[in-house]
Write a protein that holds these residues in place. Structure first.
Motif, PDB file in Angstrom:
ATOM      1  N   VAL A   1       6.801   6.429  -6.077  1.00  0.00           N
ATOM      2  CA  VAL A   1       5.804   5.382  -5.906  1.00  0.00           C
ATOM      3  C   VAL A   1       4.865   5.425  -7.113  1.00  0.00           C
ATOM      4  O   VAL A   1       4.424   6.502  -7.516  1.00  0.00           O
ATOM      5  CB  VAL A   1       4.990   5.590  -4.613  1.00  0.00           C
ATOM      6  CG1 VAL A   1       3.932   4.496  -4.444  1.00  0.00           C
ATOM      7  CG2 VAL A   1       5.918   5.651  -3.405  1.00  0.00           C
TER       8      VAL A   1
ATOM      9  N   PRO B   1      -1.487   3.210  -7.288  1.00  0.00           N
ATOM     10  CA  PRO B   1      -2.265   1.981  -7.545  1.00  0.00           C
ATOM     11  C   PRO B   1      -3.540   2.313  -8.299  1.00  0.00           C
ATOM     12  O   PRO B   1      -4.195   3.317  -8.007  1.00  0.00           O
ATOM     13  CB  PRO B   1      -2.572   1.470  -6.139  1.00  0.00           C
ATOM     14  CG  PRO B   1      -2.606   2.707  -5.297  1.00  0.00           C
ATOM     15  CD  PRO B   1      -1.612   3.663  -5.891  1.00  0.00           C
TER      16      PRO B   1
ATOM     17  N   THR C   1       3.501  -3.027 -12.233  1.00  0.00           N
ATOM     18  CA  THR C   1       4.025  -3.016 -10.866  1.00  0.00           C
ATOM     19  C   THR C   1       5.474  -3.497 -10.840  1.00  0.00           C
ATOM     20  O   THR C   1       6.338  -2.868 -10.219  1.00  0.00           O
ATOM     21  CB  THR C   1       3.163  -3.923  -9.969  1.00  0.00           C
ATOM     22  OG1 THR C   1       1.801  -3.500 -10.039  1.00  0.00           O
ATOM     23  CG2 THR C   1       3.630  -3.883  -8.526  1.00  0.00           C
TER      24      THR C   1
ATOM     25  N   SER D   1       3.026  -0.496  -7.434  1.00  0.00           N
ATOM     26  CA  SER D   1       1.815  -0.723  -6.646  1.00  0.00           C
ATOM     27  C   SER D   1       0.768  -1.439  -7.485  1.00  0.00           C
ATOM     28  O   SER D   1       0.687  -1.237  -8.695  1.00  0.00           O
ATOM     29  CB  SER D   1       1.224   0.604  -6.147  1.00  0.00           C
ATOM     30  OG  SER D   1       2.165   1.344  -5.392  1.00  0.00           O
TER      31      SER D   1
ATOM     32  N   ALA E   1       3.924  -2.675  -3.429  1.00  0.00           N
ATOM     33  CA  ALA E   1       2.787  -2.413  -2.545  1.00  0.00           C
ATOM     34  C   ALA E   1       1.525  -3.016  -3.125  1.00  0.00           C
ATOM     35  O   ALA E   1       1.333  -3.032  -4.342  1.00  0.00           O
ATOM     36  CB  ALA E   1       2.605  -0.906  -2.345  1.00  0.00           C
TER      37      ALA E   1
ATOM     38  N   ASN F   1      -2.616  -2.506  -2.709  1.00  0.00           N
ATOM     39  CA  ASN F   1      -3.541  -1.501  -2.197  1.00  0.00           C
ATOM     40  C   ASN F   1      -4.947  -2.054  -2.049  1.00  0.00           C
ATOM     41  O   ASN F   1      -5.489  -2.666  -2.976  1.00  0.00           O
ATOM     42  CB  ASN F   1      -3.561  -0.290  -3.141  1.00  0.00           C
ATOM     43  CG  ASN F   1      -4.450   0.829  -2.628  1.00  0.00           C
ATOM     44  OD1 ASN F   1      -5.620   0.898  -2.956  1.00  0.00           O
ATOM     45  ND2 ASN F   1      -3.874   1.692  -1.815  1.00  0.00           N
TER      46      ASN F   1
ATOM     47  N   SER G   1      -0.676  -0.908   1.288  1.00  0.00           N
ATOM     48  CA  SER G   1      -1.200   0.450   1.208  1.00  0.00           C
ATOM     49  C   SER G   1      -2.714   0.404   1.195  1.00  0.00           C
ATOM     50  O   SER G   1      -3.320  -0.576   0.754  1.00  0.00           O
ATOM     51  CB  SER G   1      -0.655   1.181  -0.024  1.00  0.00           C
ATOM     52  OG  SER G   1      -1.223   0.687  -1.222  1.00  0.00           O
TER      53      SER G   1
ATOM     54  N   GLN H   1       4.163  10.212  -5.345  1.00  0.00           N
ATOM     55  CA  GLN H   1       3.393   9.151  -5.987  1.00  0.00           C
ATOM     56  C   GLN H   1       2.924   9.660  -7.344  1.00  0.00           C
ATOM     57  O   GLN H   1       2.320  10.723  -7.442  1.00  0.00           O
ATOM     58  CB  GLN H   1       2.196   8.750  -5.127  1.00  0.00           C
ATOM     59  CG  GLN H   1       1.354   7.634  -5.731  1.00  0.00           C
ATOM     60  CD  GLN H   1       0.356   7.067  -4.741  1.00  0.00           C
ATOM     61  OE1 GLN H   1       0.718   6.344  -3.811  1.00  0.00           O
ATOM     62  NE2 GLN H   1      -0.913   7.391  -4.913  1.00  0.00           N
TER      63      GLN H   1
END
Length: 361
Positions: A20, A23, A34, A45, A72, A74, A136, A241
């Protein structure tokens, strides 16, 4: 060697690799970054907490046009008790305290205004309408009706924990996966049940959460190469992440002076500070951070608003001593690669190599 890419997380979130991209808040996330991570097979993210609803809607449209892979978005859950505006007395007092820094940045102290943060519920309404693959969030748990509506619309939810207590609360709320945000991580400490200073290191936190939860756990903090990914997976993580390694790429929106510092010997020295935003966050030590180590500062978002002009001027002039140089403790491990896709491929190759080597032993 078992296939390290086949995890609960990759199966549930529809990605190829259990990686991941962290963010980035404060306007340094970029659609290009992203999309690059998502197209490479990870979960890209976008940190959108600073965007007002109309801006968020436009950004989600851009993201959907840039990639057809899961990504994702955030947001920050509002913490109870934090101010929603900037009062004149705080503005005057802190403007006087920051006067030397305004002069250093070669700007005038900003005139008083009463800003307000974006409305979280309105942001959520936009997100629900646009239906990104993943919602997220940090600094708490959205209301049960929001999480229920995400489930109804097929949106996966991803919350952050700095402590076992927070991970258990996220599980009990029905969140789909939990980020184990360790002490080593760059940027803000997303604590919400325990003081941010109580954050646990990535390794112990990942092991505790993976033992206690039956949902995917994503290790975060200090992970910047394949060895870190392999270690996290062996501790029980279903994914990792990675933030700092992607923050230093060409596709990141970080100022060039920030990226240069991430690749410099100075990146060995980070500290937790409230100097730039009023909330505890980890960044590379510089003059502004060190001078405010023991200062009495306004809370978030007041301090954030007051320092914003200084950081904007510093980004324009390239003065790294005035920037919020967010960085995790893994920055000294960064490779020379600057393209996000190449960084991602390097992480995948390094993880495979490390796990193969461990299996041979």
């Amino acid at each position: 060697m078992a296939d390290w890419t086949d995890t609960h997380f990759t199966r549930d979130f529809g990605v190829t690799y259990p990686i991941v991209q962290g963010p980035f808040g404060g306007g340094i996330s970029r659609v290009e970054l992203t999309a690059a991570v998502s197209d490479a097979g990870g979960l890209g993210s976008f940190g959108a907490h600073h965007l007002h609803p109309s801006e968020l809607d436009a950004t989600l449209a851009q993201l959907s046009a840039a990639t057809d892979r899961p990504f994702a978005v955030n947001l920050w859950v509002p913490l109870p008790g934090e101010p929603r505006t900037l009062d004149p007395r705080t503005h005057a007092r802190q403007s006087d305290a920051l006067a030397p820094w305004f002069r250093r940045a070669r700007i005038d102290a900003p005139a008083y205004r009463a800003p307000a943060p974006p409305d979280f519920e309105a942001q959520v309404e936009v997100l629900l309408e646009r239906r990104p693959a993943v919602f997220s969030f940090v600094f708490g748990i959205p209301e049960p009706d929001i999480l229920a509506e995400c489930r109804r619309r097929g949106i996966r939810t991803l919350g952050a924990a700095t402590h076992l207590d927070e991970g258990l609360a996220l599980r009990d709320a029905g969140v789909n996966a939990v980020v184990a945000s360790g002490y080593e991580a760059g940027g803000h400490r997303p604590a919400f049940l325990r003081p941010a200073e109580d954050s646990i290191a990535t390794g112990p936190l990942t092991a505790q959460l993976s033992a206690a939860l039956d949902i995917p756990v994503i290790a975060a903090g200090g992970i910047a190469d394949g060895r870190g990914i392999a270690s996290a997976l062996m501790l029980g993580a279903d994914a990792v992440q990675v933030g700092t390694a992607f923050l230093a790429t060409d596709q990141s929106g970080a100022p060039e002076a920030h990226k240069q510092m991430l690749r410099s010997p100075r990146a060995r020295y980070t500290a937790l500070t409230t100097a730039f935003s009023g909330r505890l966050a980890r960044g590379i030590r510089n003059e502004f951070l060190d001078e405010h180590a023991n200062a009495d500062l306004p809370p978030y978002p007041q301090q954030l608003w007051l320092t914003a002009p200084i950081k904007a001027a510093a980004a324009h002039s390239g003065d790294a001593e005035l920037l919020a140089l967010w960085s995790g403790q893994g920055a000294p491990l960064l490779s020379e690669r600057r393209d996000a896709t190449e960084v991602f491929e390097h992480l995948v190759a390094g993880t495979t190599r490390t796990l193969r080597s461990a299996a041979c032993r």
